[in-house]
Design a protein around this motif. Sequence first.
Motif, PDB file in Angstrom:
ATOM      1  N   ASP A  36       2.493   0.911 -14.369  1.00 51.11           N
ATOM      2  CA  ASP A  36       2.845   0.984 -15.851  1.00 51.11           C
ATOM      3  C   ASP A  36       1.876   1.634 -16.829  1.00 51.11           C
ATOM      4  O   ASP A  36       2.020   1.821 -17.807  1.00 51.11           O
ATOM      5  N   ALA A  37       1.036   2.571 -16.050  1.00 54.41           N
ATOM      6  CA  ALA A  37       0.060   3.186 -16.910  1.00 54.41           C
ATOM      7  C   ALA A  37       0.587   4.287 -17.748  1.00 54.41           C
ATOM      8  O   ALA A  37      -0.079   4.364 -18.804  1.00 54.41           O
ATOM      9  N   MET A  38       1.812   4.925 -17.729  1.00 56.50           N
ATOM     10  CA  MET A  38       2.367   5.719 -18.702  1.00 56.50           C
ATOM     11  C   MET A  38       2.759   4.999 -20.020  1.00 56.50           C
ATOM     12  O   MET A  38       2.876   5.532 -21.044  1.00 56.50           O
ATOM     13  N   LYS A  39       2.735   3.644 -19.889  1.00 58.79           N
ATOM     14  CA  LYS A  39       2.711   2.908 -21.012  1.00 58.79           C
ATOM     15  C   LYS A  39       1.630   2.434 -21.994  1.00 58.79           C
ATOM     16  O   LYS A  39       1.577   1.973 -23.055  1.00 58.79           O
ATOM     17  N   ASN A  40       0.666   2.632 -21.300  1.00 57.00           N
ATOM     18  CA  ASN A  40      -0.725   2.617 -21.846  1.00 57.00           C
ATOM     19  C   ASN A  40      -1.666   3.849 -22.245  1.00 57.00           C
ATOM     20  O   ASN A  40      -1.992   4.569 -21.060  1.00 57.00           O
ATOM     21  N   SER A  66      -0.417   0.880  -8.060  1.00 58.73           N
ATOM     22  CA  SER A  66      -0.906  -0.562  -7.976  1.00 58.73           C
ATOM     23  C   SER A  66      -0.444  -1.593  -9.179  1.00 58.73           C
ATOM     24  O   SER A  66       0.299  -1.120  -9.875  1.00 58.73           O
ATOM     25  N   THR A  67      -0.733  -2.831  -9.113  1.00 61.94           N
ATOM     26  CA  THR A  67      -0.488  -3.558  -9.799  1.00 61.94           C
ATOM     27  C   THR A  67      -1.000  -3.617 -11.183  1.00 61.94           C
ATOM     28  O   THR A  67      -1.990  -2.932 -11.412  1.00 61.94           O
ATOM     29  N   ASN A  68      -0.653  -4.342 -11.914  1.00 61.57           N
ATOM     30  CA  ASN A  68      -1.122  -4.155 -13.656  1.00 61.57           C
ATOM     31  C   ASN A  68      -1.600  -5.859 -13.895  1.00 61.57           C
ATOM     32  O   ASN A  68      -2.137  -5.808 -14.865  1.00 61.57           O
ATOM     33  N   ASP A  69      -1.685  -6.447 -12.899  1.00 61.75           N
ATOM     34  CA  ASP A  69      -2.425  -7.865 -13.022  1.00 61.75           C
ATOM     35  C   ASP A  69      -3.054  -8.344 -11.426  1.00 61.75           C
ATOM     36  O   ASP A  69      -2.322  -8.660 -10.692  1.00 61.75           O
ATOM     37  N   PHE A  70      -4.137  -8.262 -11.529  1.00 57.41           N
ATOM     38  CA  PHE A  70      -4.789  -8.626 -10.098  1.00 57.41           C
ATOM     39  C   PHE A  70      -5.074  -9.986  -9.935  1.00 57.41           C
ATOM     40  O   PHE A  70      -5.492 -10.609  -8.775  1.00 57.41           O
ATOM     41  N   THR A  71      -4.682 -10.928 -10.826  1.00 58.84           N
ATOM     42  CA  THR A  71      -4.708 -12.266 -10.626  1.00 58.84           C
ATOM     43  C   THR A  71      -3.853 -12.585  -9.503  1.00 58.84           C
ATOM     44  O   THR A  71      -2.828 -12.552  -9.347  1.00 58.84           O
ATOM     45  N   PRO A  72      -4.440 -13.387  -8.278  1.00 59.57           N
ATOM     46  CA  PRO A  72      -3.624 -13.791  -7.213  1.00 59.57           C
ATOM     47  C   PRO A  72      -2.434 -14.493  -7.501  1.00 59.57           C
ATOM     48  O   PRO A  72      -2.121 -15.447  -8.277  1.00 59.57           O
ATOM     49  N   LYS A  73      -1.212 -14.020  -6.958  1.00 60.54           N
ATOM     50  CA  LYS A  73       0.125 -14.341  -6.987  1.00 60.54           C
ATOM     51  C   LYS A  73       0.448 -14.790  -8.429  1.00 60.54           C
ATOM     52  O   LYS A  73       1.372 -15.174  -8.489  1.00 60.54           O
ATOM     53  N   LYS A  74       0.297 -13.839  -9.325  1.00 58.74           N
ATOM     54  CA  LYS A  74       0.560 -14.185 -10.892  1.00 58.74           C
ATOM     55  C   LYS A  74       1.446 -12.638 -11.287  1.00 58.74           C
ATOM     56  O   LYS A  74       2.149 -12.939 -12.240  1.00 58.74           O
ATOM     57  N   ARG A  76       8.223   8.003 -14.398  1.00 59.95           N
ATOM     58  CA  ARG A  76       7.439   9.027 -15.540  1.00 59.95           C
ATOM     59  C   ARG A  76       6.111   9.104 -15.007  1.00 59.95           C
ATOM     60  O   ARG A  76       5.454  10.191 -15.330  1.00 59.95           O
ATOM     61  N   LEU A  77       5.308   8.163 -14.273  1.00 56.51           N
ATOM     62  CA  LEU A  77       3.983   8.483 -13.899  1.00 56.51           C
ATOM     63  C   LEU A  77       3.948   9.890 -13.019  1.00 56.51           C
ATOM     64  O   LEU A  77       3.195  10.698 -12.936  1.00 56.51           O
ATOM     65  N   VAL A  78       4.865   9.892 -11.854  1.00 53.48           N
ATOM     66  CA  VAL A  78       5.019  10.739 -10.979  1.00 53.48           C
ATOM     67  C   VAL A  78       5.314  12.046 -11.479  1.00 53.48           C
ATOM     68  O   VAL A  78       4.419  13.277 -11.514  1.00 53.48           O
ATOM     69  N   ARG A  79       6.398  12.271 -12.484  1.00 58.85           N
ATOM     70  CA  ARG A  79       6.561  13.631 -13.228  1.00 58.85           C
ATOM     71  C   ARG A  79       5.534  14.203 -14.083  1.00 58.85           C
ATOM     72  O   ARG A  79       5.197  15.332 -14.018  1.00 58.85           O
ATOM     73  N   HIS A  80       4.513  13.246 -14.752  1.00 59.80           N
ATOM     74  CA  HIS A  80       3.608  13.492 -15.572  1.00 59.80           C
ATOM     75  C   HIS A  80       2.501  14.143 -14.817  1.00 59.80           C
ATOM     76  O   HIS A  80       1.885  15.171 -14.899  1.00 59.80           O
ATOM     77  N   PHE A  81       1.952  13.464 -13.631  1.00 59.94           N
ATOM     78  CA  PHE A  81       0.648  13.975 -13.040  1.00 59.94           C
ATOM     79  C   PHE A  81       1.267  14.868 -11.949  1.00 59.94           C
ATOM     80  O   PHE A  81       0.322  15.593 -11.462  1.00 59.94           O
ATOM     81  N   ARG A  82       2.603  15.180 -11.530  1.00 62.61           N
ATOM     82  CA  ARG A  82       3.012  16.290 -10.635  1.00 62.61           C
ATOM     83  C   ARG A  82       2.635  17.590 -11.394  1.00 62.61           C
ATOM     84  O   ARG A  82       2.384  18.405 -10.738  1.00 62.61           O
TER      85      ARG A  82
END
Length: 314
Positions: A63-67, A93-101, A116-122
């Motif tokens: 979700d990096a494009m929202k931040n 990758s995940t936006n929260d590395f807390t195990p199983k959360k 959005r991420l792919v289009r922006h960085f391509r």
Amino acid sequence: MTKRLSKLLIAGALMPAAFAPAVADAATTRVAVGIGDQSPAMFSDPNYQALGIKKVRYVVRWDAMKNADLRQRAEAFVAAARRSNDRVFFHVSTNDFTPKKATLPSLRTFRRDVGRLVRHFRKKGVREWGVWNEANHKSQPTWDNPRRAAQYFREMKRLCKGCTLVGLDVLDQAGVERYIRRWFSALPRSYRRSSIRVGIHNYSDTNRKRSSGTRSIIRTVKSRNRRATFWLTETGGVVNLSAKSFPCNEARAANRIGYMFTLARKFRRDIDRIYPYSWFGEDCNGFDAGIVSSGGVPRPSYATFKSRARSFTR
């Protein structure tokens, strides 16, 4: 001196020069060496530049494009890599590395936000993507849902046509074989027959000086897809993990870096690339596998890396 003898002597004199490239080529392991890190400062480090690395890995939240801050950090890394003429491999990758959360994104959400991420960085030159980082680990929302991870792969193929994709990425932990089999079972048969690239995080093998996990992953994948190829998307010598397992020890980490190259050579028929993580360390605060310290001072791992990498490609 006869003409025949003259020709033979000339040919004999030329033989060392003629065969030298072939001998050197035979000594080279055809596995490309890269580096994984999150800091653009790596590219201006003279110690990094001395290695001649041309492939780098960056982990990015789905979700990096929202931040704005996350997006700008990723942009800074890509810009620095481009100035260094390095090829960037983005690993979702995940936006929260807390195990199983962490919340598992729906397919619609994945399509929208990762799209959005792919289009922006391509547009910025990123053509190599990992569909989902370390999908079977409990820090990732895909840890118990290989079916969804397989669905993400199918979506990513549509979102990033013509891209180089790591379709499945797994850690060499207990139960990985079952995860792999379930992932392949969730794909249409046409996908199982096509060439698929699989990422392996083989910290356990590398740091315990064994090969069983890497071998088992390769065998399990190849039992479902004989055309599969592999990248060691995250590996390296752990400097520090915890007081009980891998307490702070730079000399041990350097030894394991050497073994990382031994493993890559051992499985060179299947492995195309290796990305040790990371360049900068954490000064033994929590997980630390840095080749240099947080301030850029070379650790023993650096000398080992530089020496062993000479016989590998870039």
